[in-house]
Design a protein around this motif. Structure first.
Motif, PDB file in Angstrom:
ATOM      1  N   GLY A  38      96.465  44.708  76.382  1.00  0.00           N
ATOM      2  CA  GLY A  38      95.580  45.709  77.011  1.00  0.00           C
ATOM      3  C   GLY A  38      95.775  47.104  76.435  1.00  0.00           C
ATOM      4  O   GLY A  38      95.301  48.081  77.013  1.00  0.00           O
ATOM      5  N   LYS A  39      96.437  47.203  75.285  1.00  0.00           N
ATOM      6  CA  LYS A  39      96.683  48.539  74.701  1.00  0.00           C
ATOM      7  C   LYS A  39      95.632  48.922  73.671  1.00  0.00           C
ATOM      8  O   LYS A  39      95.575  50.058  73.218  1.00  0.00           O
ATOM      9  N   VAL A  40      94.821  47.952  73.289  1.00  0.00           N
ATOM     10  CA  VAL A  40      93.692  48.210  72.385  1.00  0.00           C
ATOM     11  C   VAL A  40      92.473  47.499  72.968  1.00  0.00           C
ATOM     12  O   VAL A  40      92.599  46.395  73.497  1.00  0.00           O
ATOM     13  N   VAL A  41      91.314  48.151  72.878  1.00  0.00           N
ATOM     14  CA  VAL A  41      90.062  47.462  73.241  1.00  0.00           C
ATOM     15  C   VAL A  41      89.187  47.366  71.996  1.00  0.00           C
ATOM     16  O   VAL A  41      89.290  48.196  71.086  1.00  0.00           O
ATOM     17  N   GLY A  55      88.108  49.226  66.848  1.00  0.00           N
ATOM     18  CA  GLY A  55      89.188  49.052  67.804  1.00  0.00           C
ATOM     19  C   GLY A  55      89.600  50.428  68.290  1.00  0.00           C
ATOM     20  O   GLY A  55      89.588  51.400  67.517  1.00  0.00           O
ATOM     21  N   ILE A  56      89.936  50.515  69.551  1.00  0.00           N
ATOM     22  CA  ILE A  56      90.340  51.804  70.128  1.00  0.00           C
ATOM     23  C   ILE A  56      91.668  51.599  70.829  1.00  0.00           C
ATOM     24  O   ILE A  56      91.756  50.754  71.739  1.00  0.00           O
ATOM     25  N   MET A 264      89.358  50.736  79.308  1.00  0.00           N
ATOM     26  CA  MET A 264      89.989  51.997  78.902  1.00  0.00           C
ATOM     27  C   MET A 264      89.775  52.983  80.049  1.00  0.00           C
ATOM     28  O   MET A 264      89.000  52.718  80.969  1.00  0.00           O
ATOM     29  N   VAL A 265      90.469  54.102  79.969  1.00  0.00           N
ATOM     30  CA  VAL A 265      90.439  55.058  81.084  1.00  0.00           C
ATOM     31  C   VAL A 265      90.049  56.429  80.539  1.00  0.00           C
ATOM     32  O   VAL A 265      90.562  56.855  79.499  1.00  0.00           O
ATOM     33  N   GLU A 266      89.119  57.079  81.246  1.00  0.00           N
ATOM     34  CA  GLU A 266      88.660  58.399  80.802  1.00  0.00           C
ATOM     35  C   GLU A 266      89.530  59.502  81.386  1.00  0.00           C
ATOM     36  O   GLU A 266      90.110  59.353  82.465  1.00  0.00           O
ATOM     37  N   GLY A 267      89.587  60.614  80.634  1.00  0.00           N
ATOM     38  CA  GLY A 267      90.531  61.647  81.037  1.00  0.00           C
ATOM     39  C   GLY A 267      89.906  63.014  81.212  1.00  0.00           C
ATOM     40  O   GLY A 267      88.708  63.176  81.015  1.00  0.00           O
ATOM     41  N   PRO A 268      90.742  63.970  81.529  1.00  0.00           N
ATOM     42  CA  PRO A 268      90.266  65.232  82.091  1.00  0.00           C
ATOM     43  C   PRO A 268      89.425  66.049  81.124  1.00  0.00           C
ATOM     44  O   PRO A 268      89.650  66.026  79.919  1.00  0.00           O
ATOM     45  N   GLY A 269      88.469  66.781  81.651  1.00  0.00           N
ATOM     46  CA  GLY A 269      87.560  67.581  80.843  1.00  0.00           C
ATOM     47  C   GLY A 269      88.159  68.919  80.439  1.00  0.00           C
ATOM     48  O   GLY A 269      88.294  69.223  79.263  1.00  0.00           O
ATOM     49  N   HIS A 270      88.558  69.738  81.428  1.00  0.00           N
ATOM     50  CA  HIS A 270      89.083  71.076  81.131  1.00  0.00           C
ATOM     51  C   HIS A 270      90.557  71.103  81.529  1.00  0.00           C
ATOM     52  O   HIS A 270      90.898  70.905  82.696  1.00  0.00           O
ATOM     53  N   VAL A 271      91.409  71.361  80.539  1.00  0.00           N
ATOM     54  CA  VAL A 271      92.860  71.359  80.769  1.00  0.00           C
ATOM     55  C   VAL A 271      93.480  72.454  79.907  1.00  0.00           C
ATOM     56  O   VAL A 271      93.178  72.527  78.712  1.00  0.00           O
ATOM     57  N   PRO A 272      94.347  73.291  80.454  1.00  0.00           N
ATOM     58  CA  PRO A 272      94.965  74.298  79.593  1.00  0.00           C
ATOM     59  C   PRO A 272      95.893  73.636  78.579  1.00  0.00           C
ATOM     60  O   PRO A 272      96.410  72.542  78.824  1.00  0.00           O
TER      61      PRO A 272
END
Ligand code: SF4
Length: 432
Positions: A38-41, A55-56, A264-272
């Motif tokens: 499950g570490k690559v899709v 592959g991602i 896969m999991v999506e992540g944050p848009g605005h992050v310092p």
């Protein structure tokens, strides 16, 4: 039919796995193992069969996604075709059709037919928009409508779908108790939240997640678990709402994997900038190493018109710390629906971010290409420099245009005082 994940677990190296392994310079068996863990899709709907399978995930080149698609204000299919051409020409690895204006099925059909890369969608956009058009209000959408729409996207050949399944009553309550400046800026997330509040119902994608998994498994639709509570400005980053949702996304990712569904999991848009590494580490830890698909991250909020740069800064750092998939951001972000020119600028910026991260992480492909460019410069070999550029058109246009130096060998930056020429190009060795 088995999903790529199920095949990998059964010890089978499929044709797309073989092609991706070859492109990445990996042993096919190594890639199979990473997919099985499950570490690559490998988003690959057998109906679409993208000829350029990608592959991602862990150990692979950082990939770049391009969002295209119409809006209610601007619906021009010819323009969307030009954006798709730009995606192919400037080296995108995946395309998401985020259309919300016009005939959504027809637009998707066109994009699927013309796209050689994996295609992603957000089925909720279509389900909400159809309810609005047919019943006068997007909250008239039913849970069945939504799941039917996901199924249809799978049947039509979509390779991956964003589903905001981690937004539930608990995470919404958490957000309400810890208010933000910008609340919710995910379009799918805010529509879902409004639907939940109006109908006083749980998010169907969370409540009926097992049914969603059945649909995804049937079509080998890779799930991209969307972060509805992603921060919309750096002051809102890494707050309780975002973290509560991330914990839920980790649990959902685990359930998808157990069901044989690629995720896969999506992540944050605005992050310092100082919080980017921690965000990547938390995602990897909480989501069992599932590939991380980052939106930006945009590291400051004061550069409208240049957010392809603010996001490339964040994307590069995120990728260096382990993010796998960069969602490009264009100069039009926060301002307008991107034009084909915006798409080109956004892709190149994200590719620079990914390449720089891969170079710093010692990926052989990046080191080889970078070294070849250095030698091409040493030889003043312009044709080779263009070829090695992330945007050869731009390099050719800037160097070879009207401003070209008269000796045809150097450039107008130093002209006859060209340091490389003065110092002697004869030292250059054959780099091949
Ligand atoms: S003229 Fe100056 S900038 Fe141009 S190739 Fe020579 S050293 Fe580089």
């Amino acid at each position: 039919m088995k999903t790529q994940l199920e095949a990998a677990r059964d010890g089978v190296v499929t044709d797309p796995m073989r092609r991706v392994a070859e492109a990445e310079g990996l042993e096919p068996e190594r890639l199979r193992t990473l997919i099985a863990e499950g570490k690559v899709v490998l988003p690959y709907n057998p109906i679409h069969r993208p000829e350029l399978a990608r592959g991602i995930g862990k150990g692979l080149r950082v990939k770049v996604n391009v969002n295209i698609g119409t809006s209610a204000n601007r619906c021009d299919l010819a323009q969307e075709r030009r954006k798709l051409e730009a995606a192919h020409r400037y080296g995108a690895d995946a395309v998401m059709d985020l259309s919300t204006g016009g005939d959504l099925r027809e637009i998707r059909r066109e994009i699927l037919a013309g796209c050689r890369l994996p295609i992603g969608t957000v089925p909720a956009y279509e389900a909400f928009e159809t309810a609005r058009r047919e019943r006068g209000d997007f909250t008239a959408m039913t849970a069945d409508d939504l799941l039917r729409t996901v199924r249809r996207h799978g049947e039509e050949g979509v390779d991956f779908v964003t589903v905001h399944a981690g937004l539930n009553r608990d995470s919404l309550r958490r957000l309400e108790r810890d208010p933000r400046i910008l609340g919710m800026t995910s379009r799918g997330g805010s529509l879902t939240a409004r639907w939940m509040r109006t109908r006083d119902q749980e998010n169907p994608l969370f409540e009926r997640y097992d049914e969603l998994l059945d649909i995804a498994r049937e079509h080998d639709l890779t799930l991209s678990l969307g972060d509805a509570l992603r921060p919309g400005c750096v002051q809102d980053a890494t707050d309780r709402g975002q973290l509560e949702e991330l914990i839920i996304l980790g649990e959902l990712a685990q359930r998808a994997c157990a069901a044989g569904v690629q995720v896969m999991v999506e992540g944050p848009g605005h992050v310092p900038l100082d919080a980017v590494a921690a965000n990547v580490q938390m995602q990897k830890q909480l989501c069992g190493g599932a590939p991380f698909y980052v939106l930006g991250p945009v590291v400051c909020d004061v550069a409208p018109g240049y957010d392809h740069i603010t996001s490339a800064v964040g994307g590069c750092l995120a990728a260096f710390h382990g993010a796998d998939f960069l969602c490009y951001v264009t100069p039009g972000e926060h301002l307008r629906l991107p034009t084909p020119e915006d798409v080109r600028d956004g892709i190149v910026a994200a590719r620079i971010a990914g390449f720089a991260a891969d170079l710093a992480r010692g990926r052989p492909y990046a080191s080889r290409r970078n070294t070849e460019m250095a030698w091409a410069r040493r030889r003043l070999d312009w044709a080779r420099m263009y070829e090695l550029s992330l945007d050869p058109d731009k390099a050719r246009e800037l160097h070879g245009g009207e401003d070209r130096h008269s000796d045809g060998e150097t450039c107008t930056m130093c002209g006859d005082l060209c340091a490389i020429k003065v110092d002697g190009t004869e030292i250059a060795r054959d780099s091949d």
